[in-house]
Design an enzyme around this catalytic site. Structure first.
Site, PDB file in Angstrom:
ATOM      1  CG  ASP A  72      -1.013 -14.694  -0.680  1.00  0.00           C
ATOM      2  OD1 ASP A  72      -1.625 -14.492  -1.601  1.00  0.00           O
ATOM      3  OD2 ASP A  72      -0.429 -15.474  -0.366  1.00  0.00           O
ATOM      4  CE  LYS A 188      -4.918 -40.138 -15.424  1.00  0.00           C
ATOM      5  NZ  LYS A 188      -5.276 -40.900 -15.125  1.00  0.00           N
ATOM      6  CB  CYS A 381       5.900   6.399  -4.532  1.00  0.00           C
ATOM      7  SG  CYS A 381       6.295   6.454  -3.320  1.00  0.00           S
ATOM      8  NE  ARG A 473      15.866   3.971   2.896  1.00  0.00           N
ATOM      9  CZ  ARG A 473      15.908   2.921   2.349  1.00  0.00           C
ATOM     10  NH1 ARG A 473      15.198   3.198   1.183  1.00  0.00           N
ATOM     11  NH2 ARG A 473      16.337   1.527   2.826  1.00  0.00           N
ATOM     12  CG  HIS A 518       2.800   3.632  -2.153  1.00  0.00           C
ATOM     13  ND1 HIS A 518       3.159   2.327  -3.541  1.00  0.00           N
ATOM     14  CD2 HIS A 518       3.684   3.343  -1.630  1.00  0.00           C
ATOM     15  CE1 HIS A 518       4.450   2.595  -3.735  1.00  0.00           C
ATOM     16  NE2 HIS A 518       4.787   3.047  -2.660  1.00  0.00           N
ATOM     17  CD  GLU A 520      -0.101   1.613  -4.895  1.00  0.00           C
ATOM     18  OE1 GLU A 520      -0.617   2.782  -4.629  1.00  0.00           O
ATOM     19  OE2 GLU A 520       0.945   0.895  -4.847  1.00  0.00           O
TER      20      GLU A 520
HETATM   21  N1  GLN Z   1      12.925   5.596  -4.663  1.00  0.00           N
HETATM   22  C1  GLN Z   1      11.957   6.865  -3.728  1.00  0.00           C
HETATM   23  C2  GLN Z   1      12.321   7.319  -2.432  1.00  0.00           C
HETATM   24  O1  GLN Z   1      12.686   6.106  -1.761  1.00  0.00           O
HETATM   25  C3  GLN Z   1      10.494   6.089  -4.261  1.00  0.00           C
HETATM   26  C4  GLN Z   1       9.337   4.934  -3.469  1.00  0.00           C
HETATM   27  C5  GLN Z   1       8.736   4.676  -3.698  1.00  0.00           C
HETATM   28  O2  GLN Z   1       8.540   4.282  -4.746  1.00  0.00           O
HETATM   29  N2  GLN Z   1       8.028   3.376  -3.148  1.00  0.00           N
HETATM   30  O3  GLN Z   1      11.394   8.370  -2.119  1.00  0.00           O
END
Ligand code: GLN
Length: 543
Positions: A72, A188, A381, A473, A518, A520
């Site tokens: 959210d 209702k 990622c 990671r 990321h 997004e």
């Molecule tokens: N599993 C991968 C990492 O840990 C990619 C993680 C992901 O896509 N958020 O680096």
């Protein structure tokens, strides 16, 4: 002026869109020139959703400050266009963790530690802490449904806050369902009456009712609900089902909800400026073309797992005036025999983030398909890591190249756990997320990325440096950088010290880009993220 608090609770059943309603109220109040903040309180015992299974819980939304939060918060950022942080999301687990830590430290001086007052006091502090910048309004969404055992301490805390902060500074909005029974041809109101009664039995009298319904509630139904539920006759609003979630702010505005909130709380609200929201709705209904994009991932059965990604593609469509149709493809079902049947007639392929080896080989095949067939590709990622593995195997000729995540002993660990960085990171991250033991080794939150000019990334961003959010990671192994560069992979985004590869891309391809972060999480309907915008634009040219 003191910050006024709007508490949003939900009744009857879950998934009524409480998060979106709260976010829309925030957007409307902001459009009236008010300074708004928003917070989600989740009744579950997990300290944060970071360790929760995306199949069950949906996406983990990562904030700038590296908090792993409820999805959210993604809606909040997209509707309010202001960054969220750890402070905007508390779970019961986090509240309890904090109380138990204090108890162990002896802070309670040997007293008996109880739900009331210790847990409720901690909750009240968490709520008050979100309004730290003299906001006019703080909207607090209580997760779950009224009547759940788990949610009781939160409800008790918000009940107490009315007395503490003053009646004039607190407003309770309750979201319910008014079902339309087809056989009887009738709406209702009974579930709403029961839910409001349930809330009253805890000591909270709803001020405003927001009734989710398939149809507009006629005045007589609203009056009946108002009478039975003891709210003002003009305090019952329809939250009618909408085709797109971005229609909700305008729909609630037309109902007069924000005006009623402003009146009841005596807010210094101006007439709202809703041009942007009107523009969004207009563009939603008047696309100039269509584009179909495949999301090749593992969590495709629960679409909530890719919430921000899904929205970012819609935003990119809005900006390019294209209707974006998404096809979710389960990468576990992809094989070399059936790949073209899965991916034909699609103009773009996106491989999102993920953890674990399931479905990875299917993703790699989809990337090979995109690279060889010249279909626009966007890897995020894990998606970028798979693109690197694919390139290593099929272009450089490192047949067994892999990520150490999937094959710890691989001969060519092109994606690896970076030892020096890992230790360093563990140090800073322990400070950043003190309570997260498992997540303590991940690169989380916003990091700078230097953009190399005259690349796809450079063209998209038009900036030398950007901040992007991470949650992973493993990293690209720079030991192999030359092997990749020689064969034509371009590193178009790097950490400022150049130790980390953040973006890779290909020349001589319509659009092929992978990023370690990321993007997004930073897209919103007013401003599509530049990488999504360019990806969808390239896909749109494929017809
Ligand atoms: N599993 C991968 C990492 O840990 C990619 C993680 C992901 O896509 N958020 O680096």
């Amino acid at each position: 002026m003191k910050t006024k608090f709007v508490f949003v609770t939900g009744g009857v059943l879950s998934s009524l869109g409480k998060g979106l309603a709260a976010a829309s109220i925030g957007a409307l109040l902001k459009a009236r020139g008010l300074k708004v903040t928003i917070q989600k309180l989740d009744p579950y015992i997990n300290v944060d959703p970071g360790t929760m299974n995306p199949f069950q819980h949906g996406e983990v939304y990562v904030t700038e400050d590296g908090a792993e939060t409820d999805l959210d918060l993604g809606h909040y950022e997209r509707y309010l266009v202001q960054p969220m942080a750890q402070i905007n999301n508390f779970t019961s687990g986090r509240i309890y963790h904090s109380v138990i830590t204090k108890e162990r430290r002896g802070d309670y001086l040997g007293g008996t530690v109880q739900v009331i007052p210790h847990i409720t006091d901690e909750i009240k502090e968490a709520i008050k802490s979100v309004a730290r910048n003299n906001e006019d309004v703080a909207i607090i969404e209580i997760g779950g449904t009224v009547g759940d055992i788990e949610g009781l301490p939160f409800l008790e805390a918000i009940r107490q806050l009315r007395g503490e902060l003053g009646k004039e500074n607190v407003l309770y909005i309750h979201l319910t369902l008014v079902p339309f029974i087809k056989a009887a041809g009738e709406l209702k109101t009974k579930p709403t009456q029961h839910s409001v009664k349930e809330l009253r039995s805890i000591g909270i009298q709803a001020d405003i009712l927001l009734c989710r319904s398939e149809v507009d509630l006629a005045q007589d139904i609203k009056s009946k609900i108002a009478l039975f539920c003891n709210v003002d006759p003009d305090a019952v609003f329809t939250a009618k089902d909408v085709h797109s979630i971005y229609e909700l702010p305008m729909a609630l505005y037309e109902e007069g909800l924000d005006q009623k909130i402003a009146i009841m709380l005596k807010l210094p609200a101006k007439n709202p400026n809703l041009e942007t929201w009107k523009g969004i709705v207009h563009r939603l209904y008047h696309p100039k073309g269509k584009v179909s994009i495949a999301i090749v991932g593992k969590y495709v059965d629960l679409k909530e797992s890719y919430k921000s990604l899904h929205e970012a593609l819609i935003h990119a469509g809005l900006e390019n005036e294209l209707e974006v149709n998404l096809k979710y493809v389960n990468s576990e079902n992809i094989s070399s025999e059936n790949i073209s049947s899965h991916l034909q007639e699609l103009q773009g392929i996106l491989v999102p983030g993920g953890f674990g080896s399931r479905g990875v080989e299917g993703k790699i095949q989809a990337i090979q398909y995109a690279r060889e067939k010249g279909i626009p590709f966007f890897g995020i990622c894990l998606g970028m890591q798979c693109a690197v593995i694919e390139f290593a195997r099929n272009v450089i000729g490192f047949n067994s190249a892999n990520s150490q995540e999937f094959d710890p002993g691989t001969k060519h660990p092109v994606i690896y756990l970076m030892k020096e960085w890992f230790d360093f990171r563990k140090n800073i991250l322990q400070k950043r997320c003190e309570q997260s033991d498992k997540g303590g080794t991940m690169r989380l939150g916003a990091y700078p990325c230097v953009i190399i000019p005259n690349t796809l990334a450079g063209k998209a961003y038009q900036k030398d440096q950007v901040m992007e959010r991470h949650r992973h990671r493993f990293e690209f192994n720079k030991k192999y950088a030359l092997d990749f560069e020689e064969k034509g992979l371009i590193f178009s985004g790097l950490s400022p010290d150049e130790s980390l590869v953040e973006i890779v891309e290909l020349k001589d391809h319509p659009w092929f880009l992978g990023c370690q972060f990321h993007p997004e999480f930073q897209s919103n309907p007013m401003h599509a993220h530049p990488l999504f915008r360019e990806f969808v634009l390239a896909a749109g040219k494929m017809h």
